[in-house]
Motif scaffolding. Structure first.
Motif, PDB file in Angstrom:
ATOM      1  N   GLU A   1       0.829  -1.217   0.000  1.00 30.29           N
ATOM      2  CA  GLU A   1       0.000   0.000   0.000  1.00 30.29           C
ATOM      3  C   GLU A   1       0.858   1.259   0.000  1.00 30.29           C
ATOM      4  OE1 GLU A   1      -3.222   0.028   2.777  1.00 30.29           O
ATOM      5  OE2 GLU A   1      -3.813  -2.016   2.233  1.00 30.29           O
ATOM      6  N   ASP A   2       2.090   1.158   0.539  1.00 29.26           N
ATOM      7  CA  ASP A   2       2.979   2.326   0.515  1.00 29.26           C
ATOM      8  C   ASP A   2       3.893   2.304  -0.716  1.00 29.26           C
ATOM      9  OD1 ASP A   2       4.551   0.216   1.449  1.00 29.26           O
ATOM     10  OD2 ASP A   2       5.566   1.423   2.967  1.00 29.26           O
ATOM     11  N   ASN A   3       3.479   1.544  -1.752  1.00 28.11           N
ATOM     12  CA  ASN A   3       4.110   1.540  -3.066  1.00 28.11           C
ATOM     13  C   ASN A   3       5.551   1.005  -3.056  1.00 28.11           C
ATOM     14  OD1 ASN A   3       3.555   1.844  -5.804  1.00 28.11           O
ATOM     15  ND2 ASN A   3       4.559   3.829  -5.890  1.00 28.11           N
ATOM     16  N   LYS A   4       5.737  -0.130  -2.396  1.00 34.64           N
ATOM     17  CA  LYS A   4       7.012  -0.841  -2.430  1.00 34.64           C
ATOM     18  C   LYS A   4       6.781  -2.233  -3.000  1.00 34.64           C
ATOM     19  CE  LYS A   4       9.216   1.628   1.334  1.00 34.64           C
ATOM     20  NZ  LYS A   4       9.968   1.503   2.586  1.00 34.64           N
ATOM     21  N   MET A   5       7.766  -2.686  -3.775  1.00 33.61           N
ATOM     22  CA  MET A   5       7.680  -4.003  -4.410  1.00 33.61           C
ATOM     23  C   MET A   5       8.398  -5.036  -3.549  1.00 33.61           C
ATOM     24  SD  MET A   5       8.915  -5.173  -8.235  1.00 33.61           S
ATOM     25  CE  MET A   5       7.397  -4.856  -9.132  1.00 33.61           C
ATOM     26  N   LEU A   6       7.759  -6.202  -3.409  1.00 31.26           N
ATOM     27  CA  LEU A   6       8.373  -7.302  -2.665  1.00 31.26           C
ATOM     28  C   LEU A   6       9.284  -8.091  -3.598  1.00 31.26           C
ATOM     29  CD1 LEU A   6       8.640  -8.960  -0.071  1.00 31.26           C
ATOM     30  CD2 LEU A   6       6.697 -10.328  -0.868  1.00 31.26           C
TER      31      LEU A   6
ATOM     32  N   GLU B   1      12.704  -8.585   0.659  1.00 31.69           N
ATOM     33  CA  GLU B   1      13.022  -7.165   0.755  1.00 31.69           C
ATOM     34  C   GLU B   1      11.935  -6.355   0.061  1.00 31.69           C
ATOM     35  OE1 GLU B   1      17.058  -6.203  -0.393  1.00 31.69           O
ATOM     36  OE2 GLU B   1      17.798  -8.134   0.359  1.00 31.69           O
ATOM     37  N   TRP B   2      11.493  -5.277   0.707  1.00 34.51           N
ATOM     38  CA  TRP B   2      10.527  -4.341   0.125  1.00 34.51           C
ATOM     39  C   TRP B   2      11.301  -3.128  -0.365  1.00 34.51           C
ATOM     40  CZ3 TRP B   2       5.447  -5.496  -0.508  1.00 34.51           C
ATOM     41  CH2 TRP B   2       4.920  -6.547   0.238  1.00 34.51           C
ATOM     42  N   LEU B   3      11.225  -2.829  -1.661  1.00 37.85           N
ATOM     43  CA  LEU B   3      11.968  -1.701  -2.231  1.00 37.85           C
ATOM     44  C   LEU B   3      11.010  -0.733  -2.911  1.00 37.85           C
ATOM     45  CD1 LEU B   3      14.172  -3.999  -1.995  1.00 37.85           C
ATOM     46  CD2 LEU B   3      15.278  -2.909  -3.922  1.00 37.85           C
ATOM     47  N   ASP B   4      11.292   0.566  -2.722  1.00 41.96           N
ATOM     48  CA  ASP B   4      10.518   1.570  -3.459  1.00 41.96           C
ATOM     49  C   ASP B   4      11.106   1.688  -4.861  1.00 41.96           C
ATOM     50  OD1 ASP B   4      12.705   3.432  -3.461  1.00 41.96           O
ATOM     51  OD2 ASP B   4      12.013   4.316  -1.588  1.00 41.96           O
ATOM     52  N   ILE B   5      10.457   2.464  -5.713  1.00 39.33           N
ATOM     53  CA  ILE B   5      10.845   2.519  -7.118  1.00 39.33           C
ATOM     54  C   ILE B   5      12.283   3.018  -7.306  1.00 39.33           C
ATOM     55  CG2 ILE B   5       9.876   4.812  -7.584  1.00 39.33           C
ATOM     56  CD1 ILE B   5       9.826   1.757  -9.946  1.00 39.33           C
TER      57      ILE B   5
ATOM     58  N   VAL C   1      14.590   0.175  -6.434  1.00 36.67           N
ATOM     59  CA  VAL C   1      14.540  -0.816  -7.504  1.00 36.67           C
ATOM     60  C   VAL C   1      15.399  -0.362  -8.679  1.00 36.67           C
ATOM     61  CG1 VAL C   1      13.015  -1.800  -9.269  1.00 36.67           C
ATOM     62  CG2 VAL C   1      12.336  -1.845  -6.864  1.00 36.67           C
ATOM     63  N   GLN C   2      15.293   0.900  -9.050  1.00 36.21           N
ATOM     64  CA  GLN C   2      16.095   1.420 -10.167  1.00 36.21           C
ATOM     65  C   GLN C   2      17.590   1.319  -9.863  1.00 36.21           C
ATOM     66  OE1 GLN C   2      14.167   5.249 -10.434  1.00 36.21           O
ATOM     67  NE2 GLN C   2      12.733   4.536 -11.999  1.00 36.21           N
ATOM     68  N   VAL C   3      17.986   1.594  -8.621  1.00 38.09           N
ATOM     69  CA  VAL C   3      19.387   1.452  -8.222  1.00 38.09           C
ATOM     70  C   VAL C   3      19.811  -0.012  -8.310  1.00 38.09           C
ATOM     71  CG1 VAL C   3      20.985   1.611  -6.253  1.00 38.09           C
ATOM     72  CG2 VAL C   3      19.464   3.534  -6.792  1.00 38.09           C
TER      73      VAL C   3
ATOM     74  N   ALA D   1       8.348  -7.142 -14.670  1.00 38.03           N
ATOM     75  CA  ALA D   1       7.428  -6.816 -13.568  1.00 38.03           C
ATOM     76  C   ALA D   1       7.601  -5.365 -13.131  1.00 38.03           C
ATOM     77  CB  ALA D   1       7.669  -7.758 -12.388  1.00 38.03           C
ATOM     78  N   VAL D   2       8.842  -4.906 -13.064  1.00 42.52           N
ATOM     79  CA  VAL D   2       9.113  -3.513 -12.696  1.00 42.52           C
ATOM     80  C   VAL D   2       8.540  -2.569 -13.751  1.00 42.52           C
ATOM     81  CG1 VAL D   2      10.952  -1.789 -12.384  1.00 42.52           C
ATOM     82  CG2 VAL D   2      11.142  -4.045 -11.279  1.00 42.52           C
ATOM     83  N   MET D   3       8.712  -2.895 -15.008  1.00 37.68           N
ATOM     84  CA  MET D   3       8.179  -2.046 -16.076  1.00 37.68           C
ATOM     85  C   MET D   3       6.648  -1.975 -16.003  1.00 37.68           C
ATOM     86  SD  MET D   3      10.725  -3.142 -19.186  1.00 37.68           S
ATOM     87  CE  MET D   3       9.934  -2.102 -20.398  1.00 37.68           C
ATOM     88  N   LEU D   4       5.990  -3.097 -15.724  1.00 36.60           N
ATOM     89  CA  LEU D   4       4.540  -3.096 -15.565  1.00 36.60           C
ATOM     90  C   LEU D   4       4.134  -2.235 -14.380  1.00 36.60           C
ATOM     91  CD1 LEU D   4       3.737  -6.836 -16.303  1.00 36.60           C
ATOM     92  CD2 LEU D   4       2.928  -4.877 -17.621  1.00 36.60           C
ATOM     93  N   TRP D   5       4.856  -2.374 -13.266  1.00 36.51           N
ATOM     94  CA  TRP D   5       4.595  -1.569 -12.066  1.00 36.51           C
ATOM     95  C   TRP D   5       4.724  -0.083 -12.389  1.00 36.51           C
ATOM     96  CZ3 TRP D   5       8.748  -0.892  -7.798  1.00 36.51           C
ATOM     97  CH2 TRP D   5       8.239  -0.159  -6.719  1.00 36.51           C
ATOM     98  N   GLN D   6       5.809   0.297 -13.057  1.00 41.06           N
ATOM     99  CA  GLN D   6       6.032   1.696 -13.403  1.00 41.06           C
ATOM    100  C   GLN D   6       4.939   2.229 -14.336  1.00 41.06           C
ATOM    101  OE1 GLN D   6      10.155   1.160 -14.774  1.00 41.06           O
ATOM    102  NE2 GLN D   6      10.737   2.732 -13.301  1.00 41.06           N
ATOM    103  N   SER D   7       4.473   1.400 -15.263  1.00 41.21           N
ATOM    104  CA  SER D   7       3.449   1.859 -16.200  1.00 41.21           C
ATOM    105  C   SER D   7       2.111   2.089 -15.523  1.00 41.21           C
ATOM    106  CB  SER D   7       3.303   0.864 -17.352  1.00 41.21           C
ATOM    107  OG  SER D   7       2.648  -0.306 -16.917  1.00 41.21           O
ATOM    108  N   LEU D   8       1.896   1.469 -14.376  1.00 39.26           N
ATOM    109  CA  LEU D   8       0.638   1.621 -13.658  1.00 39.26           C
ATOM    110  C   LEU D   8       0.640   2.805 -12.693  1.00 39.26           C
ATOM    111  CD1 LEU D   8      -0.049  -2.153 -12.936  1.00 39.26           C
ATOM    112  CD2 LEU D   8      -1.085  -0.727 -14.715  1.00 39.26           C
ATOM    113  N   GLN D   9       1.766   3.469 -12.546  1.00 35.16           N
ATOM    114  CA  GLN D   9       1.850   4.586 -11.591  1.00 35.16           C
ATOM    115  C   GLN D   9       1.408   5.887 -12.205  1.00 35.16           C
ATOM    116  OE1 GLN D   9       5.298   4.869  -9.149  1.00 35.16           O
ATOM    117  NE2 GLN D   9       5.562   2.673  -9.079  1.00 35.16           N
TER     118      GLN D   9
END
Length: 178
Positions: free
Chosen positions: A52-57, A146-150, A153-155, A170-178
């Motif tokens: 919910e705080d926009n971090k990817m597992l 690990e929970w990482l914010d965008i 993840v980019q780093v 998966a990261v690209m899909l996540w970014q496209s939905l933001q």
């Protein structure tokens, strides 16, 4: 133009726990003989989880072929006779000790069609809670969640810690939905 090749000989060379290997001799549409090395691999699922705080597992683990640790989404191959939905439930439990209220199919793709038939389907899981019964993890598998914010993840992508196609997709899909 016709692209289909005719298989004229198959040499089965290996039955493994993860892959089976064949060497095929084919006849191209132009009449030339060629060799194809094919790895047959079970299909797989990957699970995109965003808090919910926009971090990817992501899962940190050792990958022997790369001789390095990687950060990847939760994923795993389908067991014989298992459907994708069951595999998602199992992998969530085994790798993250989580269950989901909702699982939605995102997309499917072939991992590397130049040499393998493996197809991976990405799912999005939400409404997560801890499981009541933990399934055994794969033998020899050591995982760290690990929970990482965008930005993190980019780093991790820039440093090569996230380096596999399914996780980058998966990261690209996540970014496209933001």
């Amino acid at each position: 133009m016709e692209f289909e090749e005719k298989v004229i000989d198959v040499e089965h060379i290996f039955d493994g726990h993860i892959v089976d290997l064949d060497v095929e001799t084919v006849l191209t549409p132009e009449g030339q003989k060629a060799t194809r090395e094919i790895a047959y691999h079970a299909n797989a699922v990957g699970v995109v989880i965003v808090s919910e705080d926009n971090k990817m597992l992501l899962v940190r683990q050792w990958r022997a072929p790369l001789r390095q640790e990687t950060l990847e989404i939760i994923a795993g191959k389908l067991e014989p006779g298992e459907n994708e939905a069951s595999a998602v439930v199992r992998e969530l439990n085994e790798e993250a000790r989580l269950q989901a209220q909702s699982v939605e199919k995102l997309t499917s793709f072939y991992v590397s069609p130049g040499f393998t038939d493996e197809k991976l389907t990405l799912y999005h899981a939400s409404g997560l809670s801890p499981v009541s019964e933990k399934l055994p993890q794969d033998e020899g598998e050591i995982l760290n969640l690990e929970w990482l914010d965008i930005k993190e993840v980019q780093v991790a992508i820039a440093k090569g810690e996230i380096c596999d196609a399914k996780t980058i997709m998966a990261v690209m899909l996540w970014q496209s939905l933001q």
